[in-house]
Design a protein around this motif. Structure first.
Motif, PDB file in Angstrom:
ATOM      1  N   THR A  92      21.109 -25.175  55.110  1.00 20.15           N
ATOM      2  CA  THR A  92      20.408 -26.461  55.093  1.00 20.15           C
ATOM      3  C   THR A  92      21.370 -27.603  55.375  1.00 20.15           C
ATOM      4  OG1 THR A  92      18.949 -25.544  53.389  1.00 20.15           O
ATOM      5  CG2 THR A  92      18.852 -27.926  53.753  1.00 20.15           C
ATOM      6  N   ARG A  93      22.584 -27.490  54.857  1.00 20.67           N
ATOM      7  CA  ARG A  93      23.546 -28.595  54.951  1.00 20.67           C
ATOM      8  C   ARG A  93      24.402 -28.553  56.214  1.00 20.67           C
ATOM      9  NH1 ARG A  93      26.726 -30.333  49.852  1.00 20.67           N
ATOM     10  NH2 ARG A  93      26.624 -32.211  51.132  1.00 20.67           N
ATOM     11  N   ARG A 126      17.149 -30.092  59.059  1.00 20.42           N
ATOM     12  CA  ARG A 126      17.612 -29.353  57.892  1.00 20.42           C
ATOM     13  C   ARG A 126      16.653 -28.205  57.570  1.00 20.42           C
ATOM     14  NH1 ARG A 126      17.949 -31.910  53.280  1.00 20.42           N
ATOM     15  NH2 ARG A 126      20.123 -31.652  52.643  1.00 20.42           N
ATOM     16  N   ARG A 172      17.014 -25.202  60.150  1.00 20.97           N
ATOM     17  CA  ARG A 172      18.154 -24.303  59.864  1.00 20.97           C
ATOM     18  C   ARG A 172      17.801 -23.320  58.756  1.00 20.97           C
ATOM     19  NH1 ARG A 172      21.501 -28.881  60.903  1.00 20.97           N
ATOM     20  NH2 ARG A 172      21.306 -29.554  58.751  1.00 20.97           N
ATOM     21  N   ARG A 173      17.181 -23.829  57.710  1.00 22.21           N
ATOM     22  CA  ARG A 173      16.855 -22.997  56.550  1.00 22.21           C
ATOM     23  C   ARG A 173      15.847 -21.903  56.924  1.00 22.21           C
ATOM     24  NH1 ARG A 173      15.699 -26.697  51.749  1.00 22.21           N
ATOM     25  NH2 ARG A 173      13.561 -26.915  52.504  1.00 22.21           N
ATOM     26  N   ASP A 200      26.827 -33.789  55.612  1.00 29.09           N
ATOM     27  CA  ASP A 200      25.452 -33.903  55.117  1.00 29.09           C
ATOM     28  C   ASP A 200      25.315 -34.970  54.039  1.00 29.09           C
ATOM     29  OD1 ASP A 200      22.730 -33.342  54.838  1.00 29.09           O
ATOM     30  OD2 ASP A 200      23.074 -31.756  53.370  1.00 29.09           O
ATOM     31  N   THR A 232      12.232 -32.790  53.499  1.00 29.86           N
ATOM     32  CA  THR A 232      12.684 -31.506  54.052  1.00 29.86           C
ATOM     33  C   THR A 232      11.796 -30.377  53.564  1.00 29.86           C
ATOM     34  OG1 THR A 232      14.988 -32.283  54.188  1.00 29.86           O
ATOM     35  CG2 THR A 232      14.626 -29.902  54.191  1.00 29.86           C
TER      36      THR A 232
END
Length: 529
Positions: free
Chosen positions: A38-39, A269, A272-273, A369, A381
């Motif tokens: 996430t970061r 974010r 990506r997760r 981040d 998010t």
């Protein structure tokens, strides 16, 4: 009182601790460079070095585009990004009747290895990273790039860059496809397999939400439909016998950055997760690099306006901020004049300077981040994460991305979103500065922008080059290599090896694509998948 985001999700006027009640940072965030990413995909992100600064350029002849590339390299760009003209994107030579009137208009015309050699003359391919916006004929342009690199003495294993090579989004939003979907997926799998063996540092596909966003997709739709297409490509590569951890580290993505900065940061974010979880839990990837959603960003061309074009400089800066705060790996900033015409050298240089100011004069590169833990951004998010997953589940229930494309699902959803935006601009509920608010009359004393003009004689020049090439090459040798390509396309062998040989013998882009058209057929919009 709350507003709605571009994805139709609520944005509260005030966020507080209650917005993250029960929220587990270890689960939702992790550390930079670690699952679920996430970061960011790297531990140090920009504190080690800034993102790659790319400028999208290409127009007219290879010679003209080369001159622009030389200036961009001198101005400090870290990566080149090539725009090809429409005939090249569709796999036609410049002297084909179908190409009439389009040669060199929206990008550079590339007909053979000779044009590619001219395009990169004096540019060390072992030292620059090159992104090529090419889809249906992506394999050919990659091989031409490899051939020019070899002529420069560069080991193919040292070449770095990306081909877009994302055909599924062409059926949804853009339209520069050639072959039917099944053949297109086979060609993409061949590219992935070839690069794994021959050009291991190359990003074999840039799975693109950008064009869907430009067609009207919301941020949630942009990511959901992109990741659904990515699933399809992974499945095709696995079906071709490739191991997931052999090819997944070289997958890359391409997204837009809009002026709605907070939602865009949340979107990146969440993307990506989600991708990390899909690759680990669905496809069993074990290499951490296979879980990383590495992406290029381009600022939103669709948000540029022809009215008061200088205001676009402000828009592009905000959009670039969104991309950087969202953790992009590379960035292209549009020129402020692109709502009018191709950018001049001055406009392109100013767009690059925008990135350089952000990288070297701001503190954006000082910490990783900076929005982590923000009540607002973490809430947004999670909300866009849920919206993306819901859309992805819908696509899966329909049988996957190709089946959903066949049913017209993505196209309908995007068209509805685009229509809603158009209505909101028209009725004034959405402000576009200089268009429906804060307008001004044209001042006769204002500087009149002079757009870049493409020389209308380019088409004839390219035709002359092709005639000379065909008269000087060994046509018997070309025919033999094209016959070998036909045999590979009719069977199951990787088509890139005979394609490489044919292009080295100076076969043209159109000649190679025509062989594949003969074998695989062409896709028409009304065709059933």
């Amino acid at each position: 009182m709350s507003r709605e985001s571009e994805s139709g999700l609520p944005i509260e006027a005030v966020y507080g601790p209650d917005a993250l009640d029960g929220w587990d940072p270890a689960e939702r965030l992790g550390e930079p460079g670690a699952f679920p990413f996430t970061r960011g995909v790297y531990p140090s992100m920009y504190t080690g070095r800034p993102w790659t600064m790319r400028q999208y350029a290409g127009f007219g002849t290879a010679t003209e585009s080369n001159e622009r590339y030389q200036r961009l390299v001198e101005a400090g760009t870290g990566g080149l990004s090539v725009a090809f003209d429409l005939p090249t994107q569709m796999g036609y030579d410049s002297d084909d009747p179908v190409a009439s009137g389009e040669v060199g208009k929206v990008g550079v015309a590339i007909d053979s290895v000779e044009d590619m050699r001219t395009l990169f003359d004096g540019i060390p391919l072992g030292e620059v990273s090159t992104s090529m916006t090419i889809n249906a004929p992506a394999a050919l342009l990659l091989l031409l790039y490899q051939l020019v690199g070899e002529e420069q003495g560069v080991d193919p294993a040292q070449l770095t860059g990306t081909i877009q090579n994302d055909v599924l989004k062409e059926y949804i939003a853009r339209g520069t496809y050639i072959y039917p979907p099944k053949a297109s997926l086979r060609l993409i799998s061949d590219v992935i397999g070839y690069c794994h063996k021959e050009i291991p540092r190359w990003n074999t596909i840039s799975i693109s939400g950008y064009h869907m966003a430009e067609a009207g997709a919301t941020p949630a739709q942009e990511v959901a439909f992109t990741l659904a297409n990515a699933r399809e490509y992974v499945r095709a590569a696995l079906a071709a016998g490739l191991a997931v951890d052999d090819f997944a580290p070289r997958l890359s993505f391409f997204f837009v950055a809009r002026t709605t900065l907070l939602e865009e940061v949340a979107k990146f974010r969440a993307a990506r997760r989600i991708w990390a979880q899909v690759m680990r839990d669905e496809f069993g990837a074990e290499d951490p690099r296979s879980l990383m959603l590495r992406f290029h960003t381009q600022t939103a061309g669709v948000q540029l306006t022809a009215q008061q074009p200088e205001v676009n400089m402000v828009r592009v800066t905000v959009q670039a901020l969104a991309a950087v705060l969202g953790g992009t790996q590379s960035l292209h900033t549009n020129s402020y004049v692109e709502a009018v015409a191709l950018p001049t050298e001055k406009a392109a240089r100013l767009a690059l300077r925008t990135q350089q100011v952000l990288a070297y004069e701001s503190d954006l590169t000082a910490t990783v981040d900076p929005f982590a833990g923000s009540y607002a951004v973490e809430s947004m998010t999670d909300e866009i994460d849920a919206a993306i997953r819901e859309l992805m589940d819908t696509v899966e229930e329909m049988g996957g991305a190709v089946a959903a494309i066949e049913a017209g699902f993505q196209k309908r959803e995007i068209e509805k979103s685009a229509y809603d935006v158009a209505l909101s601009v028209e009725d004034g509920s959405r402000t576009v500065v200089g268009v429906n608010r804060f307008r001004r009359e044209v001042d006769p004393d204002d500087d009149v922008y002079q757009p870049l003009r493409v020389d209308p004689t380019i088409e004839a020049q390219q035709a002359e080059r092709l005639a000379r090439l065909r008269s000087e090459r060994d046509n018997g040798d070309v025919d033999r290599h094209l016959a070998a390509l036909r045999a590979a396309a009719e069977g199951t062998d990787n088509v890139l090896y005979p394609m490489h040989d044919a292009l080295r013998a100076r076969a043209t882009v159109g000649e190679v694509c025509n062989v594949l058209r003969d074998v695989w057929g062409v896709h028409h919009p009304a065709d059933a998948f």
